[in-house]
Motif scaffolding. Sequence first.
Motif, PDB file in Angstrom:
ATOM      1  N   GLN A 160       4.650 -10.123  -4.788  1.00 45.65           N
ATOM      2  CA  GLN A 160       3.661  -9.033  -4.872  1.00 45.65           C
ATOM      3  C   GLN A 160       2.303  -9.572  -5.331  1.00 45.65           C
ATOM      4  O   GLN A 160       1.253  -9.160  -4.843  1.00 45.65           O
ATOM      5  CB  GLN A 160       4.165  -7.951  -5.847  1.00 45.65           C
TER       6      GLN A 160
ATOM      7  N   ALA B 216       0.454 -14.311   2.130  1.00 42.82           N
ATOM      8  CA  ALA B 216       1.152 -14.262   0.828  1.00 42.82           C
ATOM      9  C   ALA B 216       1.966 -15.542   0.633  1.00 42.82           C
ATOM     10  O   ALA B 216       1.927 -16.166  -0.439  1.00 42.82           O
ATOM     11  CB  ALA B 216       2.056 -13.028   0.750  1.00 42.82           C
TER      12      ALA B 216
ATOM     13  N   TYR C 174       8.577  -6.094   3.317  1.00 43.67           N
ATOM     14  CA  TYR C 174       7.182  -5.636   3.237  1.00 43.67           C
ATOM     15  C   TYR C 174       6.700  -5.171   4.608  1.00 43.67           C
ATOM     16  O   TYR C 174       6.026  -4.154   4.712  1.00 43.67           O
ATOM     17  CB  TYR C 174       6.280  -6.762   2.695  1.00 43.67           C
ATOM     18  N   ARG C 175       7.067  -5.935   5.655  1.00 36.84           N
ATOM     19  CA  ARG C 175       6.605  -5.530   7.001  1.00 36.84           C
ATOM     20  C   ARG C 175       7.169  -4.161   7.352  1.00 36.84           C
ATOM     21  O   ARG C 175       6.513  -3.359   8.007  1.00 36.84           O
ATOM     22  CB  ARG C 175       7.000  -6.567   8.041  1.00 36.84           C
TER      23      ARG C 175
ATOM     24  N   PHE D 261       0.835 -11.588  -2.492  1.00 37.13           N
ATOM     25  CA  PHE D 261       0.463 -10.617  -1.450  1.00 37.13           C
ATOM     26  C   PHE D 261      -0.881  -9.962  -1.792  1.00 37.13           C
ATOM     27  O   PHE D 261      -1.643  -9.578  -0.911  1.00 37.13           O
ATOM     28  CB  PHE D 261       1.575  -9.568  -1.340  1.00 37.13           C
ATOM     29  N   SER D 262      -1.151  -9.859  -3.100  1.00 44.49           N
ATOM     30  CA  SER D 262      -2.395  -9.224  -3.559  1.00 44.49           C
ATOM     31  C   SER D 262      -3.548 -10.229  -3.639  1.00 44.49           C
ATOM     32  O   SER D 262      -4.627  -9.895  -4.126  1.00 44.49           O
ATOM     33  CB  SER D 262      -2.177  -8.582  -4.925  1.00 44.49           C
TER      34      SER D 262
ATOM     35  N   ALA E 171       1.140  -4.186   5.677  1.00 41.90           N
ATOM     36  CA  ALA E 171       1.764  -5.520   5.545  1.00 41.90           C
ATOM     37  C   ALA E 171       2.129  -6.052   6.930  1.00 41.90           C
ATOM     38  O   ALA E 171       3.286  -6.031   7.332  1.00 41.90           O
ATOM     39  CB  ALA E 171       3.001  -5.430   4.656  1.00 41.90           C
TER      40      ALA E 171
ATOM     41  N   LYS F 271      -0.826 -10.717   6.864  1.00 43.16           N
ATOM     42  CA  LYS F 271      -0.861 -10.529   5.400  1.00 43.16           C
ATOM     43  C   LYS F 271       0.351 -11.169   4.720  1.00 43.16           C
ATOM     44  O   LYS F 271       0.232 -11.759   3.646  1.00 43.16           O
ATOM     45  CB  LYS F 271      -0.924  -9.030   5.055  1.00 43.16           C
ATOM     46  N   THR F 272       1.521 -11.045   5.348  1.00 45.11           N
ATOM     47  CA  THR F 272       2.701 -11.634   4.695  1.00 45.11           C
ATOM     48  C   THR F 272       2.668 -13.167   4.820  1.00 45.11           C
ATOM     49  O   THR F 272       3.083 -13.864   3.899  1.00 45.11           O
ATOM     50  CB  THR F 272       4.014 -11.064   5.270  1.00 45.11           C
TER      51      THR F 272
ATOM     52  N   VAL G 131       5.853  -1.636   3.574  1.00 41.05           N
ATOM     53  CA  VAL G 131       4.571  -1.598   2.861  1.00 41.05           C
ATOM     54  C   VAL G 131       3.430  -1.392   3.852  1.00 41.05           C
ATOM     55  O   VAL G 131       3.319  -2.134   4.838  1.00 41.05           O
ATOM     56  CB  VAL G 131       4.354  -2.904   2.057  1.00 41.05           C
TER      57      VAL G 131
ATOM     58  N   TRP H 247       7.198  -3.231  -5.042  1.00 39.01           N
ATOM     59  CA  TRP H 247       6.248  -2.726  -4.037  1.00 39.01           C
ATOM     60  C   TRP H 247       6.383  -1.212  -3.887  1.00 39.01           C
ATOM     61  O   TRP H 247       5.478  -0.552  -3.401  1.00 39.01           O
ATOM     62  CB  TRP H 247       6.500  -3.423  -2.692  1.00 39.01           C
TER      63      TRP H 247
END
Length: 285
Positions: free
Chosen positions: A23, A70, A55-56, A26-27, A62, A66-67, A59, A150
């Motif tokens: 997380q 991360a 996450y995909r 990811f941020s 995501a 983005k993943t 979230v 998440w």
Amino acid sequence: MTDRVQNVAVLGTGVLGAQIAFQTAFSGFRVLAYDIDEKALTEARERFERLVHTYRAEVKGADADKTDAALTHLTLTTSLAEAVSDADLVIEAIPEVLELKQRVFGQLADLAPAKTIFATNSSTLLPSDLVDSTGRPDRFLALHFANRVWQFNTAEVMGTPATDAEVVAAVVAFARSIGMVPIELQKEKAGYVLNTLLVPLLNSALALAAGGYAEVEDIDRTWRIATGAPLGPLQIFDIIGLNTPYNILANGSAGDRQLAAWLKHNYLDQGKLGVATGEGFYSYA
Ligand code: NAD
């Protein structure tokens, strides 16, 4: 104060540590994640891969870019010294064993630079139980996440009387910047806010079911209808998994041990551990 934390080290890459590390990466933060050996790091890589899929699916925003980003922000290491050498914040998520945590904070006290804030994710220990081993009481507190960070995104922040108010503020700002809702405790409290509220509810529901006072569905229905809550307590047990409450109750009072025995006989011994096994108090297709 939001800039106070740039580099984050997470110690322990098990259930919660992997989620916290992912997380945070990811941020957009750089994260060094530490565990004890190569086997643990292999398991961590597998956990991160599963989190990418989760996450995909779950979230918002995501996507693959983005993943992937991360994952590039995450570095795994078996060197504690490397993990913390430039850390602004260390989040400890190693097993819930007092002596182990004290030993690791003792090592950190020597290895981490003076700027580093230490946080423990411990669910049941108070920061006061650990503070003496940290060597930096003003820069130590608890930062407690909930499983599935998440989705269940509270971050309870709880210092000792010695924690510097600026450190609390920096950790609150950090928690917010990784998408958590920070909940600041004004004094130390075992169970923080969440478990102080939740555990009595869950145990009361269990006592009603085990005592044969009401059916599982009716206990949950009562709670949902009368309070507007989306889930009943026995549904929540199924999500947590029945092993965890069993282990806690089995080490508790005589009454708790009776509840543990009922849970074991009717659920654990039948392989009914909750959502994860497809069946607990309810069946899941
Ligand atoms: P876990 O057993 O899944 O993971 C612990 C990890 O720590 C493992 O990867 C293990 O290899 C590693 N480890 C063992 N010894 C270590 C050491 N000396 N240094 C570094 N790493 C070491 O445990 P978990 O469920 O992730 O819990 C970790 C902490 O988070 C506990 O303090 C627990 O109270 C807290 N917590 C757990 C949950 C939960 O739902 N599981 C929720 C909130 C907080």
